[in-house]
Design a protein around this motif. Structure first.
Motif, PDB file in Angstrom:
ATOM      1  N   TRP A 169       7.061   8.527   3.107  1.00  0.00           N
ATOM      2  CA  TRP A 169       8.305   9.265   2.849  1.00  0.00           C
ATOM      3  C   TRP A 169       8.177  10.188   1.628  1.00  0.00           C
ATOM      4  O   TRP A 169       8.659  11.316   1.638  1.00  0.00           O
ATOM      5  N   VAL A 170       7.487   9.714   0.573  1.00  0.00           N
ATOM      6  CA  VAL A 170       7.441  10.515  -0.657  1.00  0.00           C
ATOM      7  C   VAL A 170       6.377  11.607  -0.623  1.00  0.00           C
ATOM      8  O   VAL A 170       6.442  12.550  -1.399  1.00  0.00           O
ATOM      9  N   ARG A 171       5.407  11.518   0.255  1.00  0.00           N
ATOM     10  CA  ARG A 171       4.321  12.515   0.259  1.00  0.00           C
ATOM     11  C   ARG A 171       4.794  13.863   0.775  1.00  0.00           C
ATOM     12  O   ARG A 171       5.615  13.965   1.610  1.00  0.00           O
ATOM     13  N   ALA A 178       5.380  -6.495   2.051  1.00  0.00           N
ATOM     14  CA  ALA A 178       5.403  -5.573   0.907  1.00  0.00           C
ATOM     15  C   ALA A 178       4.474  -4.386   1.174  1.00  0.00           C
ATOM     16  O   ALA A 178       4.812  -3.234   0.867  1.00  0.00           O
ATOM     17  N   LEU A 179       3.305  -4.668   1.772  1.00  0.00           N
ATOM     18  CA  LEU A 179       2.359  -3.590   2.073  1.00  0.00           C
ATOM     19  C   LEU A 179       2.949  -2.620   3.091  1.00  0.00           C
ATOM     20  O   LEU A 179       2.861  -1.394   2.921  1.00  0.00           O
ATOM     21  N   VAL A 193       7.201   3.805   2.273  1.00  0.00           N
ATOM     22  CA  VAL A 193       7.701   4.605   1.130  1.00  0.00           C
ATOM     23  C   VAL A 193       6.709   5.726   0.829  1.00  0.00           C
ATOM     24  O   VAL A 193       7.100   6.882   0.592  1.00  0.00           O
ATOM     25  N   LEU A 194       5.421   5.399   0.881  1.00  0.00           N
ATOM     26  CA  LEU A 194       4.389   6.410   0.598  1.00  0.00           C
ATOM     27  C   LEU A 194       4.471   7.559   1.596  1.00  0.00           C
ATOM     28  O   LEU A 194       4.369   8.738   1.228  1.00  0.00           O
ATOM     29  N   GLY A 210       5.518  -0.579   1.379  1.00  0.00           N
ATOM     30  CA  GLY A 210       4.874   0.387   0.488  1.00  0.00           C
ATOM     31  C   GLY A 210       4.315   1.575   1.252  1.00  0.00           C
ATOM     32  O   GLY A 210       4.439   2.724   0.821  1.00  0.00           O
ATOM     33  N   LEU A 211       3.699   1.301   2.401  1.00  0.00           N
ATOM     34  CA  LEU A 211       3.148   2.407   3.212  1.00  0.00           C
ATOM     35  C   LEU A 211       4.256   3.307   3.739  1.00  0.00           C
ATOM     36  O   LEU A 211       4.097   4.530   3.797  1.00  0.00           O
ATOM     37  N   PRO A 239       3.200 -10.616   1.139  1.00  0.00           N
ATOM     38  CA  PRO A 239       2.428  -9.411   0.818  1.00  0.00           C
ATOM     39  C   PRO A 239       2.267  -8.460   1.997  1.00  0.00           C
ATOM     40  O   PRO A 239       2.211  -7.238   1.801  1.00  0.00           O
ATOM     41  N   VAL A 240       2.197  -9.009   3.219  1.00  0.00           N
ATOM     42  CA  VAL A 240       2.080  -8.118   4.387  1.00  0.00           C
ATOM     43  C   VAL A 240       3.330  -7.242   4.492  1.00  0.00           C
ATOM     44  O   VAL A 240       3.242  -6.016   4.692  1.00  0.00           O
TER      45      VAL A 240
END
Lengths: 41, 435
Positions: free
Chosen positions: A39-41, A29-30, A36-37, A33-34, A26-27
């Motif tokens: 990058w997409v913002r 994955a987190l 990717v976030l 995820g951060l 999970p670490v």
């Protein structure tokens, strides 16, 4: 100053979390995820 | 029905097996109830007419979730129960906060995925969380092991069938066209699915160890609120700017927080599904929330009014497929061999973290290792009173919704949800005391 019994227990359990290979899934994955976030913002 | 007495009462293997089968049925019922309540969580937010940024909407919903996740355990079990649970397995607090962080980042990613590729593509992509969950369930928690091939095929096939159904339904009910950043949106949606599937590792970890779902969620929501607060502040630019945005949206806050509260009820059932049937079955069953969301959208808010025959056929066909997928999974409960594998995984977990084996064994059977008082204190009533006061204050300044609503369907769907809440909640209480 020496460790009290509860301190030692907490340290032992924290060490068990860090040594648990499942914890890093999970670490990772987190972190992904951060990224990717960001990058997409 | 076996009452949640002391664990030694189930010393015989046959009694233990019967109890295990009963909990399987309870977990499946919880998963289906979770779908109904999670699917309805978007309904109150539709009543918020203000033009708010999606991140602010998520943040407000998480505020409602936070209030619900602190007041529900205080009301049902008391904060003393939560404290006792944490003393038994304190390491799970770290796992809970980590799970909350995963949820908040995934939820924010879905906002951007919808913006870039539209709901029709994004929704089925993040629904792949069920496939991710099955993978972690098999790899880490011995799920689907030692069960016959028919059960394994039913669970994996049912989850895939539900992914196909989600694609069909989402494409038919799409309301937003892609905005030209396809790759970015697809990656955001897939990342959300990965995070939401991985979030079940902390869940399952806590429940095979023995922690009560209500205790776990109390700490899960701290990670959720902290991450969502940081993201909302970063979006607004500063704390005063975020506060101004919240103040400007005061008329919509009640509906958004109410959406979060409805979500909490669904999520609590989802936790019990993850506890009693595992994540490989619990996630797909909870994913029936898309079906309930569709019912609210079509019947209450008239979203597909004037749609063509092809769209209606796709919606009905996709919905039938989804019900079939959920039905197949619901009928493939874990058998005795697989339940034994779960016990092995739980014993391994207890040994790794030095958790009392009696506690782990008793809680896996929905029982208490020792007698618990369960008395509420002034702290519990203060938490419940504070949450109630927040909702009453927001109700006083709430704007009347301007969205047309079909009152008959809204009443019928609400009644169906309340029946599920009462039936499943009563069963959980009588069989496990929400352990």
């Amino acid at each position: 100053m020496g460790l009290t019994a509860p301190d030692a227990t907490v340290r032992r359990r924290l060490a068990a979390v860090i040594r648990d290979p499942q914890f890093w899934v999970p670490v990772a994955a987190l972190a992904a995820g951060l990224l990717v976030l960001r990058w997409v913002r | 029905m076996i009452a949640p007495a002391a664990a030694p009462a189930l010393a015989s293997p046959s009694a233990s097996r019967r109890r295990g089968d009963q909990l399987q049925r309870l977990g499946i019922c919880s998963g289906l109830a979770a779908g109904a309540w999670l699917g309805a969580a978007e309904a109150p937010t539709k009543l918020a007419v203000a033009q708010l940024s999606p991140i602010l909407v998520s943040f407000c919903m998480v505020l409602g979730v936070f209030l619900g996740r602190w007041s529900a355990p205080a009301l049902v079990q008391g904060t003393g129960y939560v404290r006792a649970d944490v003393r038994r397995a304190p390491h799970l607090v770290m796992w809970a906060v980590l799970g909350g962080c995963l949820w908040a980042v995934a939820n924010t990613l879905t906002v951007f995925a919808i913006r870039d590729v539209g709901l029709s593509i994004a929704f089925p992509l993040w629904n792949t969380n069920s496939v991710v969950g099955i993978l972690w369930g098999v790899l880490f928690f011995n799920e689907l092991r030692a069960s016959d091939w028919r059960r394994r095929t039913a669970v994996v096939g049912g989850a895939l069938l539900m992914c196909v159904a989600a694609t069909i339904v989402a494409m038919a009910s799409a309301t937003q066209a892609p905005a030209g950043h396809a790759a970015r949106g697809v990656i955001a949606a897939l990342a959300a699915g990965l995070l939401w599937g991985t979030m079940y590792i902390p869940y399952r970890k806590a429940y095979i160890t023995g922690m009560s779902p209500l205790s776990f969620l109390t700490f899960f929501t701290i990670g959720e609120l902290a991450t969502m607060g940081a993201l909302a502040m970063s979006d607004a630019g500063s704390v005063p700017a975020l506060w101004r945005a919240l103040a400007g949206a005061h008329g919509a806050l009640l509906w958004l927080l109410l959406g979060g509260f409805v979500w909490v009820v669904g999520d609590i059932f989802q936790q019990y599904a993850a506890k009693y049937v595992g994540i490989s079955r619990g996630i797909p069953l909870s994913n029936t929330n898309q079906l309930w969301g569709l019912l609210w959208g079509v019947l209450v808010f008239g979203e597909l009014r004037g749609a063509g025959v092809a769209t209606i056929v796709r919606v009905v066909g996709g919905s039938v497929l989804m019900v079939l997928g959920a039905g197949v999974i619901a009928l493939a409960a874990a058998d005795a061999g697989e339940q034994e594998q779960w016990r092995i995984a739980a014993a391994r977990e207890g040994a790794r973290y030095g958790v009392d084996a009696d506690y782990t064994r008793a809680r896996a059977l929905g029982m208490e290792p020792t007698a618990t008082g369960g008395a509420r204190t002034w702290v519990d009533w203060s938490v419940v009173a504070a949450a109630t006061a927040v909702f009453l204050t927001l109700a006083a300044v709430a704007s009347r919704p301007r969205v047309p609503v079909d009152p008959v369907w809204a009443t019928l769907l609400t009644a169906a949800m309340l029946v599920l809440l009462a039936a499943c909640g009563r069963w959980l209480w009588r069989a496990t005391r929400f352990a």
